[in-house]
Write a protein that holds these residues in place. Sequence first.
Motif, mmCIF file in Angstrom:
data_model
loop_
_atom_site.group_PDB
_atom_site.id
_atom_site.type_symbol
_atom_site.label_atom_id
_atom_site.label_comp_id
_atom_site.label_asym_id
_atom_site.label_seq_id
_atom_site.Cartn_x
_atom_site.Cartn_y
_atom_site.Cartn_z
ATOM 1 N N ASP A 29 0.819 -1.221 0.000
ATOM 2 C CA ASP A 29 0.000 0.000 0.000
ATOM 3 C C ASP A 29 0.850 1.267 0.000
ATOM 4 O OD1 ASP A 29 -2.231 -1.613 0.030
ATOM 5 O OD2 ASP A 29 -2.658 -1.328 2.170
ATOM 6 N N GLY A 30 2.048 1.179 0.560
ATOM 7 C CA GLY A 30 2.943 2.330 0.605
ATOM 8 C C GLY A 30 3.857 2.429 -0.604
ATOM 9 N N ASP A 31 3.593 1.576 -1.606
ATOM 10 C CA ASP A 31 4.388 1.571 -2.838
ATOM 11 C C ASP A 31 5.880 1.391 -2.535
ATOM 12 O OD1 ASP A 31 4.544 1.582 -5.614
ATOM 13 O OD2 ASP A 31 4.962 3.734 -5.691
ATOM 14 N N ARG A 32 6.165 0.492 -1.605
ATOM 15 C CA ARG A 32 7.540 0.201 -1.206
ATOM 16 C C ARG A 32 8.123 -0.870 -2.123
ATOM 17 N NH1 ARG A 32 9.370 4.222 0.913
ATOM 18 N NH2 ARG A 32 11.002 2.971 1.807
ATOM 19 N N SER A 33 9.314 -1.338 -1.806
ATOM 20 C CA SER A 33 10.036 -2.224 -2.724
ATOM 21 C C SER A 33 9.341 -3.579 -2.897
ATOM 22 C CB SER A 33 11.475 -2.447 -2.246
ATOM 23 O OG SER A 33 11.556 -3.474 -1.292
ATOM 24 N N SER A 34 9.302 -4.007 -4.137
ATOM 25 C CA SER A 34 8.734 -5.313 -4.466
ATOM 26 C C SER A 34 9.499 -6.425 -3.761
ATOM 27 C CB SER A 34 8.755 -5.534 -5.978
ATOM 28 O OG SER A 34 7.954 -4.578 -6.615
ATOM 29 N N ARG A 35 10.804 -6.256 -3.666
ATOM 30 C CA ARG A 35 11.631 -7.258 -3.006
ATOM 31 C C ARG A 35 11.196 -7.466 -1.558
ATOM 32 N NH1 ARG A 35 15.266 -7.163 0.528
ATOM 33 N NH2 ARG A 35 15.487 -4.930 0.480
ATOM 34 N N SER A 36 10.934 -6.386 -0.851
ATOM 35 C CA SER A 36 10.519 -6.472 0.547
ATOM 36 C C SER A 36 9.144 -7.106 0.694
ATOM 37 C CB SER A 36 10.518 -5.086 1.186
ATOM 38 O OG SER A 36 11.826 -4.569 1.226
ATOM 39 N N ILE A 37 8.238 -6.793 -0.206
ATOM 40 C CA ILE A 37 6.889 -7.373 -0.180
ATOM 41 C C ILE A 37 6.968 -8.874 -0.394
ATOM 42 C CG2 ILE A 37 4.638 -7.413 -1.333
ATOM 43 C CD1 ILE A 37 5.327 -4.382 -2.073
ATOM 44 N N ILE A 38 7.776 -9.290 -1.355
ATOM 45 C CA ILE A 38 7.943 -10.720 -1.635
ATOM 46 C C ILE A 38 8.591 -11.417 -0.446
ATOM 47 C CG2 ILE A 38 9.246 -12.355 -3.073
ATOM 48 C CD1 ILE A 38 8.594 -10.352 -5.424
ATOM 49 N N ASN A 39 9.567 -10.796 0.157
ATOM 50 C CA ASN A 39 10.234 -11.372 1.314
ATOM 51 C C ASN A 39 9.244 -11.605 2.455
ATOM 52 O OD1 ASN A 39 11.596 -10.890 4.086
ATOM 53 N ND2 ASN A 39 13.300 -11.488 2.755
ATOM 54 N N ARG A 40 8.467 -10.592 2.797
ATOM 55 C CA ARG A 40 7.503 -10.720 3.900
ATOM 56 C C ARG A 40 6.413 -11.735 3.555
ATOM 57 N NH1 ARG A 40 8.852 -10.629 8.258
ATOM 58 N NH2 ARG A 40 10.534 -11.472 7.080
ATOM 59 N N SER A 41 5.994 -11.771 2.294
ATOM 60 C CA SER A 41 4.972 -12.729 1.860
ATOM 61 C C SER A 41 5.483 -14.161 2.005
ATOM 62 C CB SER A 41 4.561 -12.459 0.416
ATOM 63 O OG SER A 41 3.972 -11.185 0.286
ATOM 64 N N TYR A 42 6.716 -14.381 1.560
ATOM 65 C CA TYR A 42 7.295 -15.717 1.697
ATOM 66 C C TYR A 42 7.390 -16.102 3.174
ATOM 67 C CZ TYR A 42 10.537 -19.407 2.499
ATOM 68 O OH TYR A 42 11.098 -20.555 2.997
ATOM 69 N N TYR A 43 7.872 -15.193 4.003
ATOM 70 C CA TYR A 43 8.027 -15.532 5.414
ATOM 71 C C TYR A 43 6.683 -15.822 6.081
ATOM 72 C CZ TYR A 43 12.968 -15.579 5.993
ATOM 73 O OH TYR A 43 14.283 -15.961 5.917
ATOM 74 N N ALA A 44 5.625 -15.203 5.634
ATOM 75 C CA ALA A 44 4.293 -15.544 6.140
ATOM 76 C C ALA A 44 4.005 -17.020 5.873
ATOM 77 C CB ALA A 44 3.234 -14.655 5.494
ATOM 78 N N MET A 45 4.305 -17.456 4.667
ATOM 79 C CA MET A 45 4.091 -18.857 4.299
ATOM 80 C C MET A 45 5.013 -19.773 5.106
ATOM 81 S SD MET A 45 3.813 -18.268 0.205
ATOM 82 C CE MET A 45 3.020 -19.796 -0.285
ATOM 83 N N PHE A 46 6.253 -19.372 5.241
ATOM 84 C CA PHE A 46 7.227 -20.177 5.972
ATOM 85 C C PHE A 46 6.796 -20.372 7.427
ATOM 86 C CE2 PHE A 46 11.267 -20.301 8.465
ATOM 87 C CZ PHE A 46 11.705 -21.553 8.041
ATOM 88 N N TYR A 47 6.351 -19.300 8.085
ATOM 89 C CA TYR A 47 5.895 -19.422 9.463
ATOM 90 C C TYR A 47 4.667 -20.327 9.561
ATOM 91 C CZ TYR A 47 9.035 -15.528 10.587
ATOM 92 O OH TYR A 47 10.131 -14.722 10.748
ATOM 93 N N ALA A 48 3.784 -20.255 8.576
ATOM 94 C CA ALA A 48 2.614 -21.133 8.564
ATOM 95 C C ALA A 48 3.049 -22.598 8.441
ATOM 96 C CB ALA A 48 1.671 -20.754 7.425
ATOM 97 N N VAL A 49 4.033 -22.857 7.592
ATOM 98 C CA VAL A 49 4.561 -24.224 7.459
ATOM 99 C C VAL A 49 5.178 -24.677 8.780
ATOM 100 C CG1 VAL A 49 6.340 -25.640 6.341
ATOM 101 C CG2 VAL A 49 4.883 -24.149 4.961
ATOM 102 N N LEU A 50 5.916 -23.803 9.444
ATOM 103 C CA LEU A 50 6.500 -24.171 10.738
ATOM 104 C C LEU A 50 5.416 -24.505 11.757
ATOM 105 C CD1 LEU A 50 9.504 -21.693 11.143
ATOM 106 C CD2 LEU A 50 9.535 -24.081 10.372
ATOM 107 N N ALA A 51 4.292 -23.809 11.711
ATOM 108 C CA ALA A 51 3.174 -24.133 12.604
ATOM 109 C C ALA A 51 2.667 -25.550 12.328
ATOM 110 C CB ALA A 51 2.052 -23.119 12.439
ATOM 111 N N LEU A 52 2.512 -25.881 11.065
ATOM 112 C CA LEU A 52 2.078 -27.233 10.693
ATOM 113 C C LEU A 52 3.069 -28.289 11.177
ATOM 114 C CD1 LEU A 52 0.943 -26.791 6.982
ATOM 115 C CD2 LEU A 52 -0.497 -27.544 8.881
ATOM 116 N N LEU A 53 4.332 -28.027 10.947
ATOM 117 C CA LEU A 53 5.364 -28.998 11.310
ATOM 118 C C LEU A 53 5.486 -29.144 12.824
ATOM 119 C CD1 LEU A 53 8.043 -28.182 8.612
ATOM 120 C CD2 LEU A 53 6.337 -30.022 8.601
#
Length: 131
Positions: A29-53
């Motif tokens: 929403d703040g038109d910040r770096s695509s790299r940072s958005i992708i990084n945070r998005s991936y880590y959201a998924m990674f943390y969800a996987v860690l919850a499952l595991l």
Amino acid sequence: MKNDDILVLIRHRLDQAEESLKDAKVLLDGDRSSRSIINRSYYAMFYAVLALLQKIGKVPRKHSGAISLFDTEFVFKGLFSKELSKDLHDIFNLRQVSDYQLIDHVTSKDAETTLKRAAGFVEAVSKYLIP
């Protein structure tokens, strides 16, 4: 480890996943770096996987190990779709490119799509863990 302790760890990982999604949304929403958005998005998924595991008592040392365990313990057993596995693999690879390769450039459209896919992934995992 006691069942209550495991539930606390699962909840903590899901909270981390939600926090990472919120961070990615603020960045988008703040038109910040695509790299940072992708990084945070991936880590959201990674943390969800860690919850499952955590639920099955398997905690990997590496990201690739977590992804592999997600596939073998949840996708191949039919608990999650192959599409969610593809999302996880694709976004892991995109994060690798955006974080570590200097030549490839990720776009704002890549970032927006990644955030949507990550949100769907976290939602599916949360519904599975907390019905």
